[in-house]
Write an enzyme that holds these catalytic residues in place. Structure first.
Site, PDB file in Angstrom:
ATOM      1  N   ARG A   9      29.960  36.073  36.540  1.00 41.32           N
ATOM      2  CA  ARG A   9      31.395  36.298  36.567  1.00 41.32           C
ATOM      3  C   ARG A   9      31.812  36.773  37.941  1.00 41.32           C
ATOM      4  O   ARG A   9      31.094  37.506  38.610  1.00 41.32           O
ATOM      5  CB  ARG A   9      31.768  37.376  35.543  1.00 41.32           C
ATOM      6  CG  ARG A   9      33.253  37.698  35.500  1.00 41.32           C
ATOM      7  CD  ARG A   9      33.545  38.895  34.623  1.00 41.32           C
ATOM      8  NE  ARG A   9      32.898  40.112  35.080  1.00 41.32           N
ATOM      9  CZ  ARG A   9      33.325  40.856  36.098  1.00 41.32           C
ATOM     10  NH1 ARG A   9      34.387  40.498  36.792  1.00 41.32           N
ATOM     11  NH2 ARG A   9      32.689  41.950  36.438  1.00 41.32           N
ATOM     12  N   VAL A  10      32.969  36.285  38.362  1.00 37.12           N
ATOM     13  CA  VAL A  10      33.641  36.827  39.538  1.00 37.12           C
ATOM     14  C   VAL A  10      35.050  37.205  39.111  1.00 37.12           C
ATOM     15  O   VAL A  10      35.584  36.670  38.133  1.00 37.12           O
ATOM     16  CB  VAL A  10      33.681  35.831  40.725  1.00 37.12           C
ATOM     17  CG1 VAL A  10      32.287  35.624  41.300  1.00 37.12           C
ATOM     18  CG2 VAL A  10      34.302  34.515  40.336  1.00 37.12           C
ATOM     19  N   SER A  11      35.653  38.118  39.852  1.00 35.67           N
ATOM     20  CA  SER A  11      36.976  38.603  39.472  1.00 35.67           C
ATOM     21  C   SER A  11      38.103  37.689  39.919  1.00 35.67           C
ATOM     22  O   SER A  11      39.147  37.640  39.286  1.00 35.67           O
ATOM     23  CB  SER A  11      37.207  40.002  40.044  1.00 35.67           C
ATOM     24  OG  SER A  11      36.275  40.889  39.476  1.00 35.67           O
ATOM     25  N   GLY A  12      37.911  36.981  41.017  1.00 37.14           N
ATOM     26  CA  GLY A  12      38.993  36.133  41.525  1.00 37.14           C
ATOM     27  C   GLY A  12      38.491  34.785  41.979  1.00 37.14           C
ATOM     28  O   GLY A  12      37.301  34.597  42.236  1.00 37.14           O
ATOM     29  N   GLN A  15      36.389  34.291  45.225  1.00 36.48           N
ATOM     30  CA  GLN A  15      34.997  34.713  45.283  1.00 36.48           C
ATOM     31  C   GLN A  15      34.086  33.543  44.920  1.00 36.48           C
ATOM     32  O   GLN A  15      34.470  32.642  44.182  1.00 36.48           O
ATOM     33  CB  GLN A  15      34.752  35.893  44.338  1.00 36.48           C
ATOM     34  CG  GLN A  15      35.539  37.127  44.747  1.00 36.48           C
ATOM     35  CD  GLN A  15      35.406  38.229  43.724  1.00 36.48           C
ATOM     36  OE1 GLN A  15      35.456  37.996  42.529  1.00 36.48           O
ATOM     37  NE2 GLN A  15      35.233  39.450  44.210  1.00 36.48           N
TER      38      GLN A  15
END
Length: 186
Positions: A9-12, A15
């Site tokens: 997972r990445v937040s944005g 990324q």
């Protein structure tokens, strides 16, 4: 037949997932779920789908702990749920592996620390409330209608002033006025 599943997972969207992808591929994941979402969100569809796919004997691998949980408490609850379902958990960066006794020990220490933190927060809250009460402060919002406003309301009601006008003049909401008038002490 047990499977090894990965979650990254990445937040944005700015990324890059490549570092996590490479690590999970090297770890031998049979399938990897990828998500672009804040870790603070409860409704991460890919994570929910992954958790639904897990069966006893499977292993869930993440690159780092913070990729899975939004907080230490959430992370511990998730891993405890996995354990109860017979699913192992591995975090590559922190080298945690709940399929081994040492990995479980490390994770249980995290759990104990989270419980300790919750107890400290509760203790500080109780102490803060007690100190505020000792200084005469009662919790909650300050009263919108003090004794002077209550007397003014009473005079205006006796003079026949409409309630909507009383509320406007005193700068209070009509609902606040009606609650005051309905209270037994009025």
């Amino acid at each position: 037949m047990s499977a090894v599943y990965g979650y990254l997972r990445v937040s944005g969207t700015d990324q890059v997932l490549d570092l996590q992808r490479d690590a999970l591929a090297k770890a031998g994941c049979d399938r990897v779920w990828e998500e672009v979402a804040s870790g603070a969100k409860n409704d991460r569809p890919e994570l929910i789908d992954l958790l639904d796919h897990l069966r006893p004997g499977d292993t869930l691998i993440v690159w780092r702990l913070d990729r899975l949980g939004r907080s230490l408490t959430h992370l511990i609850e998730t891993v405890e749920d996995l354990q109860s379902r017979g699913v192992s958990f591995k975090s590559l960066t922190e080298t945690i592996d709940t399929s081994s006794p040492g990995g479980m020990l490390v994770f249980q220490i995290f759990g104990a620390l989270a419980q300790f933190e919750r107890a400290l927060i509760q203790e500080r809250t109780v102490a803060g409330l007690a100190a505020a009460r000792a200084r005469g402060r009662i919790g909650g919002q300050p009263k919108r209608i003090d004794a002077a406003k209550a007397r003014q309301i009473q005079r205006m009601i006796e003079d026949g002033t409409p309630k909507s006008e009383i509320a406007a003049v005193l700068g209070i909401g009509r609902a606040t006025l009606y609650r005051h008038l309905a209270a037994p002490s009025s």
